[in-house]
Structures are given as structure tokens and as C-alpha cells.
Design an enzyme around this catalytic site. Structure first.
Site, mmCIF file in Angstrom:
data_model
loop_
_atom_site.group_PDB
_atom_site.id
_atom_site.type_symbol
_atom_site.label_atom_id
_atom_site.label_comp_id
_atom_site.label_asym_id
_atom_site.label_seq_id
_atom_site.Cartn_x
_atom_site.Cartn_y
_atom_site.Cartn_z
ATOM 1 N N ASP A 1 -5.217 16.539 33.018
ATOM 2 C CA ASP A 1 -4.048 16.576 32.116
ATOM 3 C C ASP A 1 -3.715 18.040 31.827
ATOM 4 O OD1 ASP A 1 -2.020 15.649 30.272
ATOM 5 O OD2 ASP A 1 -3.371 16.140 28.641
ATOM 6 N N SER A 2 -2.550 18.256 31.226
ATOM 7 C CA SER A 2 -2.171 19.613 30.819
ATOM 8 C C SER A 2 -3.103 20.144 29.733
ATOM 9 C CB SER A 2 -0.736 19.607 30.281
ATOM 10 O OG SER A 2 -0.659 18.783 29.127
ATOM 11 N N CYS B 1 -1.532 12.418 32.984
ATOM 12 C CA CYS B 1 -0.453 13.158 32.351
ATOM 13 C C CYS B 1 0.852 12.568 32.886
ATOM 14 C CB CYS B 1 -0.570 14.628 32.753
ATOM 15 S SG CYS B 1 0.772 15.671 32.161
ATOM 16 N N GLU C 1 -2.788 19.532 20.224
ATOM 17 C CA GLU C 1 -3.512 20.688 20.771
ATOM 18 C C GLU C 1 -4.065 21.573 19.653
ATOM 19 O OE1 GLU C 1 -4.307 21.654 24.005
ATOM 20 O OE2 GLU C 1 -3.601 19.670 24.628
ATOM 21 N N CYS D 1 3.251 9.523 26.811
ATOM 22 C CA CYS D 1 2.574 10.814 26.997
ATOM 23 C C CYS D 1 1.144 10.607 26.517
ATOM 24 C CB CYS D 1 3.261 11.890 26.162
ATOM 25 S SG CYS D 1 2.307 13.433 26.030
ATOM 26 N N HIS E 1 -0.999 12.478 25.249
ATOM 27 C CA HIS E 1 -1.397 13.094 23.971
ATOM 28 C C HIS E 1 -1.114 12.165 22.788
ATOM 29 C CE1 HIS E 1 -1.558 16.928 26.150
ATOM 30 N NE2 HIS E 1 -2.062 17.507 25.074
HETATM 31 N N1 DGL Z 1 -0.102 14.746 28.169
HETATM 32 C C1 DGL Z 1 1.020 14.979 28.964
HETATM 33 C C2 DGL Z 1 1.830 13.757 29.284
HETATM 34 O O1 DGL Z 1 1.265 12.691 29.358
HETATM 35 C C3 DGL Z 1 1.835 16.231 28.865
HETATM 36 C C4 DGL Z 1 2.024 16.902 27.607
HETATM 37 C C5 DGL Z 1 2.593 18.277 27.816
HETATM 38 O O2 DGL Z 1 1.848 19.127 28.315
HETATM 39 O O3 DGL Z 1 3.759 18.476 27.471
HETATM 40 O O4 DGL Z 1 3.006 13.823 29.486
#
Ligand code: DGL
Length: 258
Positions: free
Chosen positions: A10-11, A73, A152, A184, A186
Site C-alpha cells: 500500500d502507499s 491500495c 497516517e 480506500c 486507509h
Molecule cells: N490506501 C490507498 C487506497 O486504498 C491510497 C491512499 C493514498 O495514498 O492516497 O486508495
């Protein structure tokens, strides 16, 4: 090969919500998690840049001997999944599907809300899925502005988080949405706040990560890649952001594990 780890990328910290489900579904498998960290958030970066970042991350996991990679992600999946599958074939790669289909099947009000990053929402994957399953259904898509930064920075249970969530979810509730899709990885970390904001409105929150974990199980079986029984699994964490961030990944993962 069968004792090789499953790579999860993931990011940043968000993919740990998928890591948790994969670990639950496959307690005998070793997992190697890569949370970029250095380039997070990806959400409003140009597509070509996300493809390059995803390529570097998957290359790092392949170099560590991963037998299957989960792109945990939505943003990287939307931008790069076809490129990654072509480049790293025959290694199986699992991406995030926006859970629009189950939400559209479950809605009674005929209105479905989708929260995701800007880049995911303006990608083909979301457009195609919404067009395919959203016939006759109103899909209210809103970017979760500030959500990734809140997670984050460990600010997911602050009044600021509640304010951000209220702002994004408000238009969905106004339209009468009874399903809200978390597009997403997150966002499940904001679940306690989300549940507070929609309390008493009869809204179901849809997180696709258990379905992604089931897909990983299916592919391991299909490719005969399951780890041998009786092995003690190892959990590793990698990042491009330095040791402090790597430790955060490890601690957050272990804190979220059952
Ligand atoms: N967790 C990521 C997603 O599912 C990306 C969040 C990001 O880095 O903007 O889209």
C-alpha cells in the site's frame, strides 16, 4: 516456494486493514508488508507516477521472493493493476475491487455512497464497476478529503477526523444512501468515527478487505501455493520511508491483529 511470503503493498498504513484480513484467513502463511510511506498519499498524484511507484514496490516484494502480491491500495490498483499483471506474470497479483457490486445488490433505498481517493474515483475501474452494477441505482461518490492524512498521522479519533467524515458523508446521507462503500484501504481505520456519524440512519458500511482475503485463498489454492502445514509464519515489514515508519507499520499491524 510454498513457504515464500505473500507480499502486501500500500502507499502507507492503509493496507494493514487488508493485511489483518489475509492473516485471519490464512494463519499459516508468512506475510511481507510494504507500506511505501515516503510517497504517501498517492490519492491525487498523476496516474503515470502511481504506476512507477507501484512498479518499484512490487519489484521490491518480488526481489524478496514473494509468491503472490496483493495490491492493498485502491488507488494503485486503479492506476497500475493491468501494467503490474503484464509485467510480473505469471505471479498472481490481487487488486482491490471497489465493493460497488455488493452494495448495489444490498441497497433498499436505491442510493449507494462510495468514499475513495480522487484518483480512484476518476479511474476506469470505478467508472466501469459503477456502470455495470449501478444500473437504476444512484451512486453518490465523494472523495475522502483528508482521511488518509488523518490515519497516517494517528489522528483518526480526533474531533478533526469526525468533522472530515461528517463533511464527506453528509451528501450521501442527504440523498438517502443506506450503503457506504469504503473504497480506500486507509478508511476502515476511521470506522469508529464513521459508525458514530451514521448512527441511527440504517446505513451499512461495506469494507471489501474480507472479500480480497478470500480471493487470495482461492488463488493460492488454484496455483498450489499454500505454505506447508505446520510451518510457523513470519511477518515482515518494509518501507521506503525509514526505520521509524517501518516500526510504526509493525506496531500498528500487531495492534490490529486478533
Ligand atoms: N490506501 C490507498 C487506497 O486504498 C491510497 C491512499 C493514498 O495514498 O492516497 O486508495
Amino acid at each position: 516456494m510454498n513457504s515464500a511470503p505473500i507480499g502486501i503493498y500500500d502507499s502507507g498504513l492503509g493496507g494493514l486493514t487488508v493485511w489483518r484480513e489475509v492473516r485471519r484467513a490464512l494463519p499459516g502463511e508468512s506475510l511481507l508488508y510494504l507500506g511505501d510511506g515516503k510517497n504517501c498519499p498517492y490519492g491525487s498524484r498523476p496516474r503515470e507516477e502511481i504506476v512507477r511507484l507501484a512498479d518499484e514496490a512490487v519489484a521490491a516484494l518480488v526481489a524478496q521472493g514473494c509468491k503472490l502480491v496483493v495490491v492493498a491500495c485502491n488507488t494503485a490498483t486503479a492506476a497500475a493493476i493491468d501494467f503490474l499483471r503484464a509485467k510480473y506474470a505469471p505471479m498472481p497479483i490481487v487488486g482491490m475491487e471497489p465493493a460497488v457490486k455488493p452494495a448495489c445488490l444490498a441497497t433498499r433505498s436505491g442510493v449507494v455512497g462510495v468514499l475513495a481517493t480522487e484518483r480512484s474515483l476518476d479511474g476506469d475501474l470505478f467508472r466501469r464497476t459503477a456502470a455495470l452494477y449501478g444500473k437504476g441505482i444512484e451512486v453518490v461518490a465523494v472523495p475522502g478529503r483528508g482521511f488518509v492524512e488523518l490515519v497516517e498521522n494517528s489522528r483518526e479519533s480526533t474531533p478533526e477526523a469526525e468533522e472530515c467524515v461528517r463533511r464527506a458523508v453528509g451528501p450521501m446521507l442527504e440523498r438517502g444512501a443506506d450503503q457506504i462503500v469504503l473504497g480506500c484501504t486507509h478508511y476502515p481505520f476511521l470506522l469508529p468515527v464513521l459508525e458514530r456519524v451514521v448512527a441511527g440512519r440504517g446505513v451499512a458500511i461495506v469494507d471489501p478487505s474480507p472479500a480480497v482475503a478470500r480471493r487470495v485463498v482461492e488463488l493460492l489454492d488454484r496455483f498450489e501455493l499454500r505454505a506447508d502445514a505446520g510451518r510457523v509464519p513470519a511477518y515482515g515489514f518494509l518501507t521506503f520511508a525509514g526505520e521509524t515508519y517501518r516500526l510504526r507499520l509493525e506496531q500498528k499491524a500487531m495492534a490490529s491483529a486478533d
